[in-house]
Scaffold this motif. Structure first.
Motif, short mmCIF file in Angstrom:
data_model
loop_
_atom_site.label_atom_id
_atom_site.label_comp_id
_atom_site.label_asym_id
_atom_site.label_seq_id
_atom_site.Cartn_x
_atom_site.Cartn_y
_atom_site.Cartn_z
N UNK A 137 42.59 36.58 44.06
CA UNK A 137 43.30 35.94 42.96
C UNK A 137 43.75 36.98 41.93
N UNK A 138 44.83 36.69 41.24
CA UNK A 138 45.40 37.64 40.27
C UNK A 138 44.38 38.06 39.22
N UNK A 139 43.57 37.14 38.74
CA UNK A 139 42.57 37.48 37.72
C UNK A 139 41.57 38.50 38.25
N UNK A 140 41.20 38.38 39.50
CA UNK A 140 40.26 39.33 40.10
C UNK A 140 40.93 40.69 40.25
N UNK A 141 42.18 40.70 40.66
CA UNK A 141 42.90 41.97 40.80
C UNK A 141 43.04 42.67 39.45
N UNK A 142 43.28 41.88 38.40
CA UNK A 142 43.36 42.46 37.05
C UNK A 142 42.02 43.03 36.61
N UNK A 143 40.94 42.34 36.95
CA UNK A 143 39.59 42.80 36.60
C UNK A 143 39.29 44.13 37.29
#
Length: 131
Positions: free
Chosen positions: A91-97
């Motif tokens: 998910x995008x949020x995980x990639x950002x993290x």
């Protein structure tokens, strides 16, 4: 293994395995004359090699900063992703993290940083091994 899977920063050309190999190469080449380089951690070996003048400051910084980047990203991927999931599928949020753990705002900048870092490490490793 080369560059077939750019998300595999361990096996990527210029990736984590290349840094570890460079450190072990320095140990094998110099330990007979400089036994203080006989250390177990990759970062410790690289710092000691720099202190002994076996790497110049720029070479040491290239390898140490790459090692830090790769280990930080790899650890976050292991924590946040199921074993079978590729980072690009997360998910995008995980990639950002994951990017944030490297001090970068998004995955595109992280990918660019990893590519540039891998290129620098690969060039440096070629020079070290041909000396």
């Amino acid at each position: 293994k080369g560059d077939a899977d750019r998300s595999d920063i361990k096996l990527l050309r210029g990736g984590l395995i290349d840094i570890e190999f460079a450190a072990q190469f320095l140990v094998l080449v110099h330990a007979h004359a400089r036994p203080e380089i006989l250390l177990t951690g990759t970062a410790d070996i690289l710092r000691k090699a720099a202190a002994l003048g076996l790497l110049d400051a720029a070479q040491a910084e290239t390898l140490l900063s790459a090692h830090r980047l790769y280990t930080d990203v790899t650890q976050m991927q292991r924590i946040l992703l199921p074993v079978e999931m590729k980072p690009a599928s997360a998910p995008a949020a995980v990639r950002r993290r994951i990017a944030a753990c490297a001090g970068l705002p998004d995955e595109q900048r992280l990918d660019s940083q990893i590519s540039a870092t891998a290129s620098s490490v690969a060039k440096l490793c070629r020079r070290l091994l041909s000396a």
